[in-house]
Design a protein around this motif. Structure first.
Motif, PDB file in Angstrom:
ATOM      1  N   ALA A 201       7.605   9.582   0.503  1.00 12.10           N
ATOM      2  CA  ALA A 201       6.385   9.232  -0.322  1.00 12.10           C
ATOM      3  C   ALA A 201       5.151  10.102  -0.013  1.00 12.10           C
ATOM      4  CB  ALA A 201       6.183   7.885  -0.078  1.00 12.10           C
ATOM      5  N   THR A 202       4.423  10.420  -1.301  1.00 15.65           N
ATOM      6  CA  THR A 202       3.126  11.127  -1.274  1.00 15.65           C
ATOM      7  C   THR A 202       2.173  10.183  -0.610  1.00 15.65           C
ATOM      8  OG1 THR A 202       2.711  10.452  -3.536  1.00 15.65           O
ATOM      9  CG2 THR A 202       3.835  12.521  -3.100  1.00 15.65           C
ATOM     10  N   ASP A 203       2.256   8.771  -0.806  1.00 13.18           N
ATOM     11  CA  ASP A 203       1.152   8.168  -0.217  1.00 13.18           C
ATOM     12  C   ASP A 203       2.160   6.649   0.329  1.00 13.18           C
ATOM     13  OD1 ASP A 203      -0.664   5.938   0.177  1.00 13.18           O
ATOM     14  OD2 ASP A 203      -1.842   6.993  -1.349  1.00 13.18           O
ATOM     15  N   VAL A 269       9.379   6.069  -5.339  1.00 12.36           N
ATOM     16  CA  VAL A 269       9.847   5.541  -3.964  1.00 12.36           C
ATOM     17  C   VAL A 269       9.820   4.061  -4.007  1.00 12.36           C
ATOM     18  CG1 VAL A 269       9.717   5.294  -1.449  1.00 12.36           C
ATOM     19  CG2 VAL A 269       9.193   7.417  -2.484  1.00 12.36           C
ATOM     20  N   ARG A 270       8.582   3.525  -4.606  1.00 15.47           N
ATOM     21  CA  ARG A 270       8.434   2.049  -4.839  1.00 15.47           C
ATOM     22  C   ARG A 270       9.477   1.625  -5.924  1.00 15.47           C
ATOM     23  NH1 ARG A 270       2.571   1.530  -6.567  1.00 15.47           N
ATOM     24  NH2 ARG A 270       2.722  -0.568  -6.423  1.00 15.47           N
ATOM     25  N   LYS A 325      -9.876   0.552  -7.642  1.00 19.87           N
ATOM     26  CA  LYS A 325      -8.873   1.298  -7.965  1.00 19.87           C
ATOM     27  C   LYS A 325      -8.245   1.563  -6.772  1.00 19.87           C
ATOM     28  CE  LYS A 325     -11.296   3.455 -11.851  1.00 19.87           C
ATOM     29  NZ  LYS A 325     -11.877   4.591 -12.671  1.00 19.87           N
ATOM     30  N   ARG A 326      -6.832   1.980  -6.868  1.00 18.69           N
ATOM     31  CA  ARG A 326      -6.213   2.057  -5.567  1.00 18.69           C
ATOM     32  C   ARG A 326      -6.609   3.188  -4.499  1.00 18.69           C
ATOM     33  NH1 ARG A 326      -1.952  -0.556  -3.484  1.00 18.69           N
ATOM     34  NH2 ARG A 326      -1.737  -1.631  -5.503  1.00 18.69           N
ATOM     35  N   GLN A 327      -7.128   4.359  -5.083  1.00 17.67           N
ATOM     36  CA  GLN A 327      -7.258   5.328  -4.151  1.00 17.67           C
ATOM     37  C   GLN A 327      -8.273   4.981  -3.139  1.00 17.67           C
ATOM     38  OE1 GLN A 327      -7.710   5.662  -7.578  1.00 17.67           O
ATOM     39  NE2 GLN A 327      -9.788   6.590  -8.231  1.00 17.67           N
ATOM     40  N   ASN A 328      -9.079   3.820  -3.429  1.00 15.23           N
ATOM     41  CA  ASN A 328     -10.131   3.405  -2.389  1.00 15.23           C
ATOM     42  C   ASN A 328      -9.295   2.999  -1.034  1.00 15.23           C
ATOM     43  OD1 ASN A 328     -12.315   4.091  -4.108  1.00 15.23           O
ATOM     44  ND2 ASN A 328     -12.372   1.995  -4.830  1.00 15.23           N
ATOM     45  N   VAL A 329      -8.088   2.785  -1.307  1.00 19.85           N
ATOM     46  CA  VAL A 329      -7.388   2.172  -0.072  1.00 19.85           C
ATOM     47  C   VAL A 329      -6.321   2.858   0.221  1.00 19.85           C
ATOM     48  CG1 VAL A 329      -8.290  -0.406  -0.299  1.00 19.85           C
ATOM     49  CG2 VAL A 329      -6.321   0.496  -1.567  1.00 19.85           C
ATOM     50  N   GLN A 330      -6.178   4.067  -0.281  1.00 20.54           N
ATOM     51  CA  GLN A 330      -5.190   5.002   0.172  1.00 20.54           C
ATOM     52  C   GLN A 330      -5.631   5.850   1.485  1.00 20.54           C
ATOM     53  OE1 GLN A 330      -4.413   7.724  -3.160  1.00 20.54           O
ATOM     54  NE2 GLN A 330      -3.284   6.083  -4.263  1.00 20.54           N
ATOM     55  N   LEU A 331      -4.577   6.556   2.112  1.00 17.94           N
ATOM     56  CA  LEU A 331      -5.119   7.302   3.231  1.00 17.94           C
ATOM     57  C   LEU A 331      -6.028   8.282   2.598  1.00 17.94           C
ATOM     58  CD1 LEU A 331      -1.541   8.503   4.462  1.00 17.94           C
ATOM     59  CD2 LEU A 331      -2.940   6.893   5.406  1.00 17.94           C
ATOM     60  N   ALA A 332      -7.089   8.541   3.501  1.00 18.67           N
ATOM     61  CA  ALA A 332      -8.370   9.048   3.396  1.00 18.67           C
ATOM     62  C   ALA A 332      -8.564  10.602   3.252  1.00 18.67           C
ATOM     63  CB  ALA A 332      -9.598   8.204   3.946  1.00 18.67           C
ATOM     64  N   ILE A 351      -0.091  13.487  10.202  1.00 20.68           N
ATOM     65  CA  ILE A 351      -0.561  12.753  11.468  1.00 20.68           C
ATOM     66  C   ILE A 351      -1.257  11.790  11.183  1.00 20.68           C
ATOM     67  CG2 ILE A 351      -2.371  13.068  13.320  1.00 20.68           C
ATOM     68  CD1 ILE A 351      -1.766  16.244  13.116  1.00 20.68           C
ATOM     69  N   TRP A 352      -2.029  11.516  10.205  1.00 26.35           N
ATOM     70  CA  TRP A 352      -2.817  10.486   9.496  1.00 26.35           C
ATOM     71  C   TRP A 352      -1.855   9.347   9.216  1.00 26.35           C
ATOM     72  CZ3 TRP A 352      -7.074  12.146  11.113  1.00 26.35           C
ATOM     73  CH2 TRP A 352      -8.277  11.586  10.639  1.00 26.35           C
ATOM     74  N   SER A 353      -0.526   9.561   8.911  1.00 23.97           N
ATOM     75  CA  SER A 353       0.345   8.555   8.689  1.00 23.97           C
ATOM     76  C   SER A 353       0.602   7.702   9.715  1.00 23.97           C
ATOM     77  CB  SER A 353       1.501   9.055   7.884  1.00 23.97           C
ATOM     78  OG  SER A 353       2.464   9.912   8.972  1.00 23.97           O
TER      79      SER A 353
END
Length: 565
Positions: A201-203, A269-270, A325-332, A351-353
């Protein structure tokens, strides 16, 4: 719930479930027997028995003084048993576009579900985000003789005010922090499934944001009803367990049918996971799903609550308390704003994941680099103190790359005076990037039998706002069940069979050390140019690169807007 509790049900889809058999046991004084019956599916074949058990469970819920009941519904909506038009009762915005699942209901019963939810919206103006409500209401309609009783049942679930117990998330803050908590639990307890998510998954956070829908919405009715049995008895933590079990089964099926994972858009993926969950009955029975769910070692309910509160605090500090908007709570990690001389934007995302999600929401912030600030341990401390947590990256002269996630402020080292003493928590981990990426967590997470709870009064656990243990507010002692160890708690809160399994990080004027016990995962000298790496007991890691190495470049990254920085 007396009367015909199957009036809304399409019985042609219900298999061998009996609607007419006299109910068996419906009232329980022995909690152990109640839990055993809920988990084993004791009520699955007898519709009347399940309805009566639910009635007793819901009436026993402690609720707000003013909780709307069936009479309120009859006064407002009436109680027609004729077909209702769903469009006459549009779903409220707070369900976030979630449709009502069919769940073996008659087609005309969906309008009744809409009517109940519409009345709930009017009677609970404080609800701002509750995507699970359509599925839960549709389920409760099965065991309700009329709409009014279904409304009362759902209202009691929403109005439950027992301290430390919640049934349904009713705000975006609670819902989103639960998604983060689920991600944290996947990191710790389903590492193989998490590794697959990172690879495909990309996110990853976007995929995990669906976890509640898997359980209430995507699971077939026979599975969802079994989950509801246990949920009404044992509470919210059951949902985490079932979602983790779903992810484990999904990974098993993915590995069996794919030669190698490939990167896809997160939406793909979802959809793939949703398709698997909707057809899970082809490969797994409800019994097998629950068996897997309850075989997973998890935190105690209290420690899950601590994790949830820490994630809520993180979102509040970033102003993320309502639907955005969802990008506000994605990996930053933003590739345009990220520039490291050691790792690429793709590598830092990987690494952030691995990082606890309350920090993974933060932007990486370069605190120290030897290419700019020079090779001095004093300057290292000067630039890194006051930041918690931090990420250490090292590139050797042989172009090997390794590092560590460090949970605690380097200023903590001063507590030991000039003596080299270890500090930190079990959220620390070390990793290497090449030849392949691999993370090595605190050994206690995978082998909790190595620890036992502290018995002395002075070892009571306490937690600051960010969940990091410190002297201050006193909580109860950690449970004596070693399987309930939380990496939030520092090693000083437990008696460990080996002190060497709790050496997270240490530093003085001569060196910094990460990991201890018969060797150090990383040792860097005072000039930041020479290092060693060995297997250590704390992380049970192999050497992260050549055992003796020269540092070509060292970087330390902080977490912009992270708590405490």
């Amino acid at each position: 719930m007396a009367g015909d509790c199957g009036v809304f049900v399409d019985w042609s889809q219900m298999g061998d479930v009996s609607r007419d058999a006299a109910p068996g046991k419906t009232e329980y004084k022995d909690l152990k027997e109640l839990k055993q019956h809920a988990r084993s599916g004791q009520w699955a074949k007898n519709h009347s028995q399940r309805s009566a058990v639910y009635q007793h469970l819901l009436k026993a819920l402690p609720c707000r003084t003013v909780t709307p009941d069936a009479e309120v519904y009859r006064d407002i909506v009436g109680n027609s048993t004729s077909k209702r038009n769903p469009s006459a009762y549009p779903l409220p915005e707070f369900v976030d576009g979630t449709a009502v699942p069919q769940y073996c209901l008659k087609a005309e019963s969906i309008g009744s579900v809409h009517a109940v939810i519409s009345c709930v919206a009017g009677q609970f103006p404080d609800i701002s985000h509750c995507p699970s409500l359509p599925a839960v209401t549709a389920l409760m309609m099965h065991w309700s003789p009329d709409e009014a009783q279904c409304f009362e049942s759902v209202s009691r679930m929403l109005a439950c005010n027992e301290p430390g117990r919640r049934l349904l998330d009713q705000t975006f803050l609670a819902y989103e922090s639960a998604c983060m908590t689920f991600g944290d639990l996947v990191h710790k307890y389903c590492p193989a499934a998490h590794k697959l998510m990172v690879a495909t998954a990309t996110d990853v956070l976007e995929v995990y944001s669906d976890w509640q829908r898997w359980v209430f919405g995507d699971l077939p009715f026979s599975f969802a009803a079994r989950v509801l049995d246990v949920f009404l008895v044992e509470g919210y933590k059951v949902l985490y367990r079932v979602a983790l079990a779903i992810l484990k089964f999904y990974r098993k099926q993915f590995v069996a049918s794919n030669s190698a994972p490939s990167k896809q858009d997160s939406a793909a993926v979802r959809r793939d996971i949703q398709t698997f969950v909707q057809s899970i009955g082809k490969s797994v029975t409800p019994d097998k799903l629950l068996e897997k769910a309850f075989s997973i070692r998890l935190f105690s309910r209290k420690e899950i609550t601590l994790l949830q509160l820490a994630n809520e605090k993180s979102l509040q500090q970033k102003g993320i308390t309502v639907k955005q908007k969802r990008q506000n709570v994605q990996l930053a990690v933003n590739a345009d704003n990220f520039s490291s001389e050691i790792v690429s934007a793709k590598e830092i995302r990987d690494i952030w994941s691995w990082i606890p999600e309350r920090f993974a929401l933060c932007q990486p912030q370069l605190l120290f680099t030897t290419s700019t600030h020079g090779c001095s341990l004093n300057r290292f401390y000067a630039h890194c103190e006051g930041y918690e947590p931090t990420l250490l990256l090292i590139r050797t002269t042989d172009r090997e790359v390794c590092g560590a996630f460090l949970s605690t402020d380097w200023e903590e080292r001063k507590r030991g005076g000039n003596k080299l003493s270890f500090f930190g928590t079990g959220e620390c981990f070390v990793f290497r990037m090449k030849p392949e990426m691999e993370r090595y967590e605190w050994v206690i997470i995978k082998h909790p039998e190595l620890a036992k709870s502290a018995q002395s009064a002075e070892d009571q656990s306490s937690v600051e706002d960010n969940g990091t243990p410190h002297s201050g507010e006193t909580l109860e002692k950690p449970t004596t069940d070693s399987s309930h160890l939380s990496p939030f708690l520092s090693a000083r809160h437990f008696n460990l069979n080996s002190r060497n399994t709790s050496m997270f990080m240490a530093g003085n004027v001569d060196s910094i050390i990460i990991g201890g016990g018969d060797g150090n995962a990383l040792y860097i000298d005072s000039e930041l140019n020479h290092g060693r790496t060995e297997r250590c007991l704390t992380f049970d890691n192999p050497p992260l690169c050549a055992e003796s190495f020269q540092v070509a470049l060292l970087e330390v990254w902080g977490f912009k807007d992270a708590m405490g920085s």
